[in-house]
Design a protein around this motif. Sequence first.
Motif, PDB file in Angstrom:
ATOM      1  N   ASN A 255      44.570  26.934  52.882  1.00 21.78           N
ATOM      2  CA  ASN A 255      44.511  27.681  52.465  1.00 21.78           C
ATOM      3  C   ASN A 255      45.110  29.444  52.733  1.00 21.78           C
ATOM      4  OD1 ASN A 255      45.415  25.634  50.658  1.00 21.78           O
ATOM      5  ND2 ASN A 255      43.597  26.193  49.010  1.00 21.78           N
ATOM      6  N   PRO A 256      46.050  29.623  53.806  1.00 25.17           N
ATOM      7  CA  PRO A 256      45.882  31.065  53.721  1.00 25.17           C
ATOM      8  C   PRO A 256      46.205  31.675  52.887  1.00 25.17           C
ATOM      9  CG  PRO A 256      47.745  29.812  54.407  1.00 25.17           C
ATOM     10  CD  PRO A 256      46.803  29.032  53.566  1.00 25.17           C
ATOM     11  N   VAL A 257      45.768  33.225  52.843  1.00 24.46           N
ATOM     12  CA  VAL A 257      45.714  34.386  51.863  1.00 24.46           C
ATOM     13  C   VAL A 257      46.909  35.235  52.372  1.00 24.46           C
ATOM     14  CG1 VAL A 257      45.204  37.223  50.962  1.00 24.46           C
ATOM     15  CG2 VAL A 257      43.004  34.945  51.777  1.00 24.46           C
TER      16      VAL A 257
ATOM     17  N   LEU B 186      47.245  38.798  57.700  1.00 21.57           N
ATOM     18  CA  LEU B 186      47.281  37.234  58.931  1.00 21.57           C
ATOM     19  C   LEU B 186      46.253  37.722  59.515  1.00 21.57           C
ATOM     20  CD1 LEU B 186      48.577  35.945  61.798  1.00 21.57           C
ATOM     21  CD2 LEU B 186      48.826  38.222  62.801  1.00 21.57           C
ATOM     22  N   GLN B 187      45.585  38.884  59.520  1.00 22.63           N
ATOM     23  CA  GLN B 187      43.771  39.053  60.280  1.00 22.63           C
ATOM     24  C   GLN B 187      42.606  38.564  59.826  1.00 22.63           C
ATOM     25  OE1 GLN B 187      43.696  39.659  64.366  1.00 22.63           O
ATOM     26  NE2 GLN B 187      41.881  39.270  63.152  1.00 22.63           N
ATOM     27  N   GLY B 188      42.449  38.204  57.762  1.00 19.71           N
ATOM     28  CA  GLY B 188      41.844  38.328  57.399  1.00 19.71           C
ATOM     29  C   GLY B 188      42.018  35.967  57.776  1.00 19.71           C
ATOM     30  N   ASN B 189      43.176  35.750  57.517  1.00 20.29           N
ATOM     31  CA  ASN B 189      43.318  34.363  57.826  1.00 20.29           C
ATOM     32  C   ASN B 189      43.100  33.830  59.657  1.00 20.29           C
ATOM     33  OD1 ASN B 189      45.063  33.784  54.914  1.00 20.29           O
ATOM     34  ND2 ASN B 189      46.743  34.311  56.262  1.00 20.29           N
ATOM     35  N   ILE B 190      43.130  35.186  60.171  1.00 20.23           N
ATOM     36  CA  ILE B 190      42.734  33.846  61.020  1.00 20.23           C
ATOM     37  C   ILE B 190      40.759  34.160  61.622  1.00 20.23           C
ATOM     38  CG2 ILE B 190      42.863  34.706  63.855  1.00 20.23           C
ATOM     39  CD1 ILE B 190      45.391  35.920  63.890  1.00 20.23           C
TER      40      ILE B 190
ATOM     41  N   GLU C  61      50.273  23.763  57.874  1.00 19.24           N
ATOM     42  CA  GLU C  61      51.482  24.667  58.176  1.00 19.24           C
ATOM     43  C   GLU C  61      51.100  25.958  58.044  1.00 19.24           C
ATOM     44  OE1 GLU C  61      56.381  24.191  56.943  1.00 19.24           O
ATOM     45  OE2 GLU C  61      54.462  23.586  55.884  1.00 19.24           O
ATOM     46  N   VAL C  62      51.136  26.248  58.194  1.00 13.12           N
ATOM     47  CA  VAL C  62      51.723  28.158  58.373  1.00 13.12           C
ATOM     48  C   VAL C  62      50.415  28.975  57.980  1.00 13.12           C
ATOM     49  CG1 VAL C  62      54.270  28.650  57.605  1.00 13.12           C
ATOM     50  CG2 VAL C  62      52.170  28.369  56.004  1.00 13.12           C
ATOM     51  N   ALA C  63      49.037  28.105  58.365  1.00 16.76           N
ATOM     52  CA  ALA C  63      47.331  28.712  58.329  1.00 16.76           C
ATOM     53  C   ALA C  63      47.348  29.868  58.283  1.00 16.76           C
ATOM     54  CB  ALA C  63      46.799  27.195  58.566  1.00 16.76           C
ATOM     55  N   ALA C  64      48.162  30.181  60.087  1.00 16.23           N
ATOM     56  CA  ALA C  64      47.529  31.360  60.175  1.00 16.23           C
ATOM     57  C   ALA C  64      48.009  33.008  59.501  1.00 16.23           C
ATOM     58  CB  ALA C  64      47.861  32.055  61.470  1.00 16.23           C
TER      59      ALA C  64
ATOM     60  N   ASN D  42      46.880  19.060  55.216  1.00 17.09           N
ATOM     61  CA  ASN D  42      47.409  19.974  53.882  1.00 17.09           C
ATOM     62  C   ASN D  42      46.325  20.293  53.981  1.00 17.09           C
ATOM     63  OD1 ASN D  42      49.651  20.082  52.378  1.00 17.09           O
ATOM     64  ND2 ASN D  42      48.850  18.777  51.067  1.00 17.09           N
ATOM     65  N   GLN D  43      47.227  21.923  52.784  1.00 16.19           N
ATOM     66  CA  GLN D  43      46.220  22.870  52.192  1.00 16.19           C
ATOM     67  C   GLN D  43      46.283  21.909  50.862  1.00 16.19           C
ATOM     68  OE1 GLN D  43      49.817  26.530  52.993  1.00 16.19           O
ATOM     69  NE2 GLN D  43      48.392  26.784  51.179  1.00 16.19           N
TER      70      GLN D  43
END
Length: 626
Positions: free
Chosen positions: A32-34, A38-42, A64-67, A226-227
Amino acid sequence: MKKIFLLLFLLITISFSAIHAAEIKVAAVEFNPVEQNLQGNIDAIVAKVTAASQNGAQLIVLPEVAATGWIIASKNDSDTIPGKATAAMEKITKKYNNYVVVGLYENDPITGLTHNAAALIGPKGYIGKYRKNQIPEGDFNTAAPGNLGFPVFDTDIGRIGILICFDDSRLQSLLIPSLRGADILAMPIGSDTTPKFEKMSNGNHSTIANIATLSPWIGINTVATNQAGLVKIPKLNFVDQFTGGSSIWSATGKQLASSKAGTWTKPEEPTIIYAKIDTSKKSEQKEFWLKHRRPELYGIYNLYKAPVDPVANNTQNQIAALLLQYESINGDVDANAKKVDSLIKANPNGFNLAVLPFNSFLGKVTLDKNNIAKYAETLDGKSASLASTLAKNYSTYLLFSMPEVNNGKYYETAVLFDFNGKQAGIYRKSHLNDSERQWAIAGNDLPVFNTNDLGRLAVMLNDEVRIPELTEIYALNRADLILIPAMYDGKSYGGEVNIPKGLVPEASNRGMYMWYDIAKYSQAYTLVANYLPKETNGFNASALYSLVPEGGYYPPNIAPNKEAAYQVSFTTHLQNNLWIDQQKLVVGRRYELAVPLTLDSQGACLKEWRKDSTNREACPKVASGK
């Protein structure tokens, strides 16, 4: 010396086999991305992908859109491809000699457009990308539709195709990568559960649930990620619940692994699931489909059918249909016709349509070139006369089928009779199986019969359900009903719906997956009349399949395991507030991407398109004369 040579030979053989091993370990990594980080997700993705790599995963798929997350307030919230996310993945894939698919919102620096995309990274670095082609309504203001077609990437572990979430809403999106030779389908997904009338209610559309029935139909190994859990989106002052339920499927439709599905009251934390898939194990269903498909009949795929289609019928027709289910007396036309008559007579309710099983009065006789002359009849022969009389006596439309002889040629034919017993439509089976090809001639038309009383009717005869293009062709020709006279034993093909528990209501997690998908992807009510099932749990019984079963509104209506004229009742075009209907399906379809589905199966154009597997153009070298 001889022993040393033999030992070296064995070592080389083993090493070569390992390099080209068909069985590979794959991982679906839930994450689950924040938002707007961007950098924190990566950094968080790196940790998850590293863990999966250390556990031996050779292919890792992220959601989807994980990063990037879902909120793109500025270009700083998105990434480029190649870019920061791919560079971070490259360090891992080079170290562990594996492959990663990561989803993100991509900023195209050349056009300035934003795309919902996924990148594939391998042992030598960035390989390629896919841009989501089917954009759902909620993303219209964020992402432009994809412009790369459906690329398939050649790798050491097999040919990898990529789709993203809502792409599954149009069947052609699944068919094209499989037709192109993909061994593995990677699907980054973001399936959530939007609250309706109560917590734990199911959203109308769930890609992660759809994959369970689509993978075996198209015959492709699938890794769908999935998330999962409750996800806060502060920018929108909103908390969403992602269902999880990530799953891995074999090309034969076996569920190899799945994560738990969460609800509003019992959300699940993101996890990683693993499985081994064997890319050398072929799908009999896919081989049948590729062998028997007839692209010369699918030309409507390339036509623009929106936003106004004069063929479309929006009339609300009330349907009360009888699905005739009985144990046939094989070869005895009179006895079977009498049985049908008695079953209809025993039904106390009003009805306006009756659908009979395949070769309705002949029963389950195996036809071949030696006996076809004995059993085939003309369209004004005994069987047709009996069917006409039934329709007239009961004042109903009636569909039956039979082996037909016409001017010395043989066909498998379905005939629709109207209330007066008059022929209202004739369909000759267009997709013959290997046995039928020995004695029958294929029909060359895919008609949709227009009736004032029932709407527009199309027919699939028995195992034609194995040809998925028929479903979309009938949708594009605006069928309201698809009638399937069947002789299905529950074993020779297809199988039971097997969606991971919790993703759809249990009432909707049943039936035969091909029939189930035909209704969804044609957005036409699908009525199946089959002979009485034996030695099964009933999934292959006669049934009505409706348009949006995953929401729980219209689950499959399956006949009990007994002889009956089983009645099903419904009204066409009654609902226009669900997530999809036939109009939305047709309007939103990317018709300009469908060309490969209509190319000659043996032609140079299709062969070039398969070989040049990342080029959007169907056959550039053939067109240019190279």
